[in-house]
Each structure stands twice: as structure tokens, then as C-alpha cells.
Design an enzyme around this catalytic site. Sequence first.
Site, mmCIF file in Angstrom:
data_model
loop_
_atom_site.group_PDB
_atom_site.id
_atom_site.type_symbol
_atom_site.label_atom_id
_atom_site.label_comp_id
_atom_site.label_asym_id
_atom_site.label_seq_id
_atom_site.Cartn_x
_atom_site.Cartn_y
_atom_site.Cartn_z
ATOM 1 C CB ALA A 1 6.633 -12.097 9.117
ATOM 2 C CG ASP B 1 -0.968 -8.408 8.161
ATOM 3 O OD1 ASP B 1 -1.908 -9.071 8.635
ATOM 4 O OD2 ASP B 1 -0.383 -8.720 7.105
ATOM 5 C CB VAL C 1 4.477 2.687 2.082
ATOM 6 C CG1 VAL C 1 5.858 2.200 1.636
ATOM 7 C CG2 VAL C 1 4.590 4.063 2.726
#
Length: 285
Positions: A41, A229, A262
Site C-alpha cells: 500500500a 517505500d 514526517v
Amino acid sequence: MRITVVGSINVDMVATAPSLPRAGETVTGAVLARHPGGKGANQALAARRLGAEVALIGAVGEGPLSDEALVLLEEAGVDLKGVGSAEGTPTGVALIAVDPSGENQIVVASGANDQVRPEHLPARIEDPLIVQLELPVETVEAAVGRATGFVCANLAPARPVSEALLRRCDLIVVNETEAAFYGDALHSGGGQVVITRGAEGASLYKRGAVVAEVGAPLVEAVDATGAGDAFVGAITVAFLEGQPVDAALRFACAAGALAATVAGAQPSLPTRAQVEALLNSGMAG
């Protein structure tokens, strides 16, 4: 550009703690947060935010976590028609501990991801394909075998895979720990291999020889969970766009560096404009 991602879908439970525990140690004073995650995802959303049309094939389980796992993918316009629902099985969950420097430890309870089987895949995958190893290996092998175009395999977490998969991949992405696990077998095929080195950047190899190396931008890391990712999504997009090797590595390193600034995996994945702004700032390696 349209990319198909065959991969995992999780909800991440992230505890930001004063330090990472040693074996047998309990660390208190952590702050808990929940974010959508899963390597499949994450990489699908990373590529989408960088401008690609993306379809995701995977599975969620029953219960409220299934909606939570998909919310940012839906908002971004990722095609989720290939995402099934596994009855009687929970959605995958990753338990993540993060220290103040952004280093992490991760334990994954795969849940519905383990129910994604070869029979759930299309007979042919004509889009460029991204896979990882948070699904059953036989499913990943089947996806790669059915691909007719470009294949990027992020061989993480490190697990044994067939020589046929290694030979078929146009691009393999691993970190240094995963590269040590696979050894020379990584370079047995004709494709390109990228080894990421965190804050030190990344190197690209062809048949075991270094073709290009770049450094990573200097950023203040908060949480490295989604950085790898982001890199995979970015390097795939850059290669499919035909960017030169050095430029593609810089693009991917910039995406990974921004993701580390973040908290949370999917909330951290940068947009194309953010990556290009960092590259244009002169800070990219």
C-alpha cells in the site's frame, strides 16, 4: 504511466519512544499513533503521489481496520478494484517502535495479507509491476511470472526466493541488511540492483559492478518507517519515465529523505512537487 502493485496492506501502530528496547527490556513514556501502512500500500501510494496511475492488488480483513487501511489510497485515487476482503481474518497490523532519531523496530502480524494467493491474481499483468515480500512468496513468484513488462522487486523483508524471480526482475531494491542476506545471488540476473544506505544514499549495480552512486539529502529525520517505500515508488516512476540513472537515484533518495521527516508511513509520502522542490534546492546528493 500505469503501475500495478501486488502487495501488503496494513494498519501501523506506531509507538514513538525515548529509546528502542533491547531484548527483555520495557521502555515507557511512548506516544501511540495509528496510520495506514503495509509495504504494498505504501509503495502504491508513493507512486501515485509522484504522478503515476496505480492499481493495487491485495487484501484487507474484516472489521473497522479495513476501512482505515484504505482511506489514504482512496483519497489519492489508487485503483482498489483488486483489493479483496478475507472473511474471518483481521486486517494486517504492523507494530512499530520509533526512537527520537527516527530509527525503528517493526513486527508485522500479516492477517489478511497471508490470504492473497496466486489464484487471486490476473492471468497476465501487462502494467509495470512492483512487488515486495510481505505476501506469501508463492503469490509474489506468480505475480512476477505473469508480468509481461517492467518488474521492480523490493526484496523486503528478506526471505528466500527463486532464481527465476531474481532473473526476471528488471530492478531489485534492497537495503544493506537485505543485500547481505541475498549475497551474490542478487546480481545473478541481467537486471539492475539498487542498494539503499539510509542517510548515506544509494548505489546502483549492473552484474555486480557499481554503475552509479548518489548521496541522500541532509534532513532532520523523525520516522524512517516509510522512507524505503517512498524510495521504491520513486525509483520505479523515475525509471519508467526514462530518467538517467544518476537522476533517477537522486529523485528516489529525495523522496525517501522527505518521507523520513514526517511521522507515519503513508502520511509521510511526498508529492511530486515536494520532491522536485528538494531537488531544485541543491540539497540532493
